[in-house]
Scaffold this motif. Structure first.
Motif, PDB file in Angstrom:
ATOM      1  N   SER A  17      -8.483  -8.046  -9.627  1.00 40.66           N
ATOM      2  CA  SER A  17      -7.906  -8.218 -10.964  1.00 40.66           C
ATOM      3  C   SER A  17      -8.008  -6.924 -11.781  1.00 40.66           C
ATOM      4  O   SER A  17      -7.312  -6.751 -12.762  1.00 40.66           O
ATOM      5  CB  SER A  17      -8.605  -9.366 -11.688  1.00 40.66           C
ATOM      6  N   ASP A  20      -4.814  -1.942  -9.704  1.00 42.34           N
ATOM      7  CA  ASP A  20      -3.390  -2.156  -9.497  1.00 42.34           C
ATOM      8  C   ASP A  20      -3.059  -1.816  -8.037  1.00 42.34           C
ATOM      9  O   ASP A  20      -3.108  -0.650  -7.638  1.00 42.34           O
ATOM     10  CB  ASP A  20      -2.599  -1.250 -10.460  1.00 42.34           C
ATOM     11  N   ASP A  21      -2.767  -2.842  -7.277  1.00 44.70           N
ATOM     12  CA  ASP A  21      -2.442  -2.585  -5.870  1.00 44.70           C
ATOM     13  C   ASP A  21      -0.955  -2.837  -5.589  1.00 44.70           C
ATOM     14  O   ASP A  21      -0.550  -3.085  -4.456  1.00 44.70           O
ATOM     15  CB  ASP A  21      -3.315  -3.431  -4.932  1.00 44.70           C
ATOM     16  N   SER A  22      -0.152  -2.756  -6.675  1.00 43.18           N
ATOM     17  CA  SER A  22       1.276  -3.047  -6.510  1.00 43.18           C
ATOM     18  C   SER A  22       1.987  -1.973  -5.684  1.00 43.18           C
ATOM     19  O   SER A  22       3.105  -2.188  -5.232  1.00 43.18           O
ATOM     20  CB  SER A  22       1.947  -3.207  -7.869  1.00 43.18           C
ATOM     21  N   TYR A  23       1.352  -0.813  -5.542  1.00 44.43           N
ATOM     22  CA  TYR A  23       1.960   0.248  -4.731  1.00 44.43           C
ATOM     23  C   TYR A  23       1.983  -0.126  -3.253  1.00 44.43           C
ATOM     24  O   TYR A  23       2.712   0.458  -2.464  1.00 44.43           O
ATOM     25  CB  TYR A  23       1.206   1.578  -4.925  1.00 44.43           C
ATOM     26  N   GLU A  24       1.166  -1.097  -2.887  1.00 44.84           N
ATOM     27  CA  GLU A  24       1.144  -1.527  -1.488  1.00 44.84           C
ATOM     28  C   GLU A  24       2.190  -2.615  -1.280  1.00 44.84           C
ATOM     29  O   GLU A  24       2.443  -3.432  -2.179  1.00 44.84           O
ATOM     30  CB  GLU A  24      -0.243  -2.053  -1.107  1.00 44.84           C
ATOM     31  N   SER A  25       2.772  -2.639  -0.122  1.00 43.74           N
ATOM     32  CA  SER A  25       3.803  -3.644   0.152  1.00 43.74           C
ATOM     33  C   SER A  25       3.186  -5.038   0.094  1.00 43.74           C
ATOM     34  O   SER A  25       1.975  -5.203   0.297  1.00 43.74           O
ATOM     35  CB  SER A  25       4.396  -3.399   1.539  1.00 43.74           C
ATOM     36  N   SER A  26       4.034  -6.011  -0.187  1.00 41.53           N
ATOM     37  CA  SER A  26       3.496  -7.384  -0.315  1.00 41.53           C
ATOM     38  C   SER A  26       2.937  -7.847   1.037  1.00 41.53           C
ATOM     39  O   SER A  26       1.993  -8.631   1.097  1.00 41.53           O
ATOM     40  CB  SER A  26       4.569  -8.333  -0.833  1.00 41.53           C
ATOM     41  N   GLN A  29      -0.492  -6.447   1.224  1.00 35.02           N
ATOM     42  CA  GLN A  29      -1.370  -7.201   0.322  1.00 35.02           C
ATOM     43  C   GLN A  29      -1.789  -8.525   0.961  1.00 35.02           C
ATOM     44  O   GLN A  29      -2.953  -8.921   0.890  1.00 35.02           O
ATOM     45  CB  GLN A  29      -0.647  -7.472  -1.001  1.00 35.02           C
ATOM     46  N   LYS A  30      -0.810  -9.177   1.566  1.00 36.99           N
ATOM     47  CA  LYS A  30      -1.120 -10.465   2.214  1.00 36.99           C
ATOM     48  C   LYS A  30      -2.092 -10.261   3.378  1.00 36.99           C
ATOM     49  O   LYS A  30      -3.005 -11.059   3.597  1.00 36.99           O
ATOM     50  CB  LYS A  30       0.169 -11.109   2.735  1.00 36.99           C
ATOM     51  N   ARG A  33      -5.578  -9.873   2.037  1.00 41.69           N
ATOM     52  CA  ARG A  33      -6.176 -11.149   1.610  1.00 41.69           C
ATOM     53  C   ARG A  33      -6.532 -12.007   2.840  1.00 41.69           C
ATOM     54  O   ARG A  33      -7.557 -12.695   2.847  1.00 41.69           O
ATOM     55  CB  ARG A  33      -5.228 -11.893   0.679  1.00 41.69           C
ATOM     56  N   PRO A  83      -7.854  -2.850  -1.061  1.00 42.24           N
ATOM     57  CA  PRO A  83      -6.753  -1.891  -1.155  1.00 42.24           C
ATOM     58  C   PRO A  83      -7.292  -0.468  -1.263  1.00 42.24           C
ATOM     59  O   PRO A  83      -8.432  -0.266  -1.720  1.00 42.24           O
ATOM     60  CB  PRO A  83      -6.039  -2.284  -2.445  1.00 42.24           C
TER      61      PRO A  83
END
Lengths: 249, 212
Positions: A17, A20-26, A29-30, A33, A83
């Motif tokens: 939280s 910011d890990d938005s630079y990594e592809s979804s 990210q999955k 997790r 990340p």
């Protein structure tokens, strides 16, 4: 055990939280997790009932399954679950980076991991620590720490190690897969059970020596398979990197 | 050090030496007693004689304990097959030991399990349970009173029945040591719970006067 797992889950969510890990592809990210979920599952399954008490007091072979989960698989998955951005703050702490650089240097990590693994499977140490909850926790903690140090130079980008080429990583993993550590040799070749805690445990073990030899096999084959999986991942990443590299004229 | 202290020390040393020599000679160990210190079992100051008992074996035949064990190294243990801890551990350890011993040592030995729970330890149950450990292990049964008087004769704690609570099995209190009776029918060494396979492998040949 439950408290430790809950703390890990809480810490992971809190960390995610805050960065910011938005630079990594979804997809990545999955995957991260999923790696975290698998690590938590392995820790829970290996330390809770029934494997927990079986490995702590009855069967050396189950104890070795716990070792594979807590000391080898879970540390790798936990490091993979974070990340890249989660490691970046380390760069702003030069002293810590220096310590990490020394501690997780591949040669140092190799020795630390193998010394920890040998010491925590030494009969005198196991028989001394396993009968108490605190001692058992100390063994688990040593496994986890040793595993984190072992995987760190392969997975974590801080500190950077440009000299630790993919080929070196493959050699690092392969060496650990094939290395015969003293406890393995003792478990397999000893004519008598080496751990009093398992030899003097009531059933389910009818033959402590068979159980011990099975434990040795689990240790050797399990470690080799995990290292082999690591080799495949390193090799795949290496190939992807090579194919992405622009061809020189 | 005063003269009196020196004298007492000399007396004590002589006493200890006598006790050691006495134990060694009565142990049936090699004549020079050199192996005494190598034994890992607990050497008893006063030897225990094999009880004069006639029990029933798992085939229903009578078994005269003294006559049948004469000339053998006999490991005698009093326990029960529903035991959750001590009995299965001792039997599993001894089974492993048997696999490791030289055939001549194995042939000179008997492992005898005397049931302290004859009600539940039927001959079939005893035979099946012991057979799972080693086919040569012998199971014997007798009346509880008979077993108790034999235990008392050997200065061992008697059978204590602790009824199970909330549906759990009845627990039987029994001696946890294995007694090693020499070929002469006297037990000079006992093996408490915690004895390991390596200890047995070390001691059994010594008790038969052979090298481990």
């Amino acid at each position: 055990m439950w408290l430790g797992i809950l703390l890990l889950i809480w810490g992971y969510h809190r960390l995610l939280s805050q960065i910011d890990d938005s630079y990594e592809s979804s997809r990545l990210q999955k995957s991260r997790r999923a790696a975290f979920a698998l690590a938590i599952f392995l820790l829970w399954a290996s330390l809770d009932w029934p494997l927990g008490p079986l490995g702590a007091s009855y069967l050396a072979s189950v104890h070795m399954v716990q070792f594979l989960a807590v000391g080898i698989a879970a540390p790798a998955l936990l490091l993979l679950a974070l990340p890249t951005a989660a490691y970046e703050p380390l760069r702003r702490r030069p002293r810590l980076t220096k310590v990490l650089s020394d501690l997780t240097h591949p040669i140092a990590a190799f020795f630390i991991f193998n010394i920890v693994m040998t010491a925590t499977h030494w009969p005198g140490v196991v028989d001394l620590l396993m009968p108490t909850q605190l001692g058992s926790f100390a063994l688990d903690a040593a496994w986890m720490l040793g595993g984190l140090i072992f995987w760190w130079p392969l997975i974590v980008p801080v500190p950077e190690r440009p000299g630790f080429h993919s080929l070196g990583k493959i050699a690092y993993l392969a060496l650990n897969a094939f290395l015969i550590r003293p406890p393995f040799a003792m478990m397999i070749f000893s004519e008598s059970p080496i751990y009093a805690i398992y030899e003097l445990a009531p059933p389910p073990a009818r033959d402590a020596l068979n159980d011990q030899q099975l434990a040795g096999a689990v240790m050797k084959i399990g470690t080799a398979w995990i290292m082999f999986a690591g080799v495949l991942v390193v090799f795949r990443n290496w190939m992807l990197l090579e194919s992405d590299r622009p061809e020189s004229a | 050090m005063s003269y009196r202290s020196k004298w007492l020390l000399t007396l004590r040393s002589f006493g200890y030496a006598s006790v050691l020599l006495g134990s060694a000679s009565s142990c049936g160990l090699p004549a020079d007693g050199s192996s005494l210190g190598e034994l890992r079992g607990t050497v008893m100051e006063v030897p225990i004689a094999m009880p004069d008992l006639v029990l029933t074996d798992t085939e229903g035949g009578l078994y005269d304990l003294r006559a049948e064990t004469d000339g053998y190294l006999s490991l005698v243990f009093f326990g029960y097959t529903n035991c959750p801890d001590v009995c299965p551990v001792h039997m599993a350890t001894l089974a492993g030991v048997f696999d490791e011993l030289a055939p001549e040592v194995r042939d000179a030995m008997k492992v005898i399990f005397v049931s302290t729970d004859p009600e539940r330890d039927t001959p079939e149950r005893l035979r099946e349970w012991l057979g799972a450990y080693h086919p040569s292990f012998l199971g014997l049964r007798g009346e509880v009173e008979t077993i108790n008087s034999a235990l008392a004769e050997m200065k061992l704690p008697g059978i204590a029945v602790v009824p199970g609570r909330h549906g759990s099995d009845t627990i039987i209190g029994h001696p946890s040591a294995v007694l090693a009776f020499g070929p002469d029918g006297l037990a000079r060494v006992r093996y408490l719970f915690g004895v390991r396979r390596a200890d047995w492998v070390n001691d059994l040949p010594l008790l038969l006067g052979e090298s481990p």
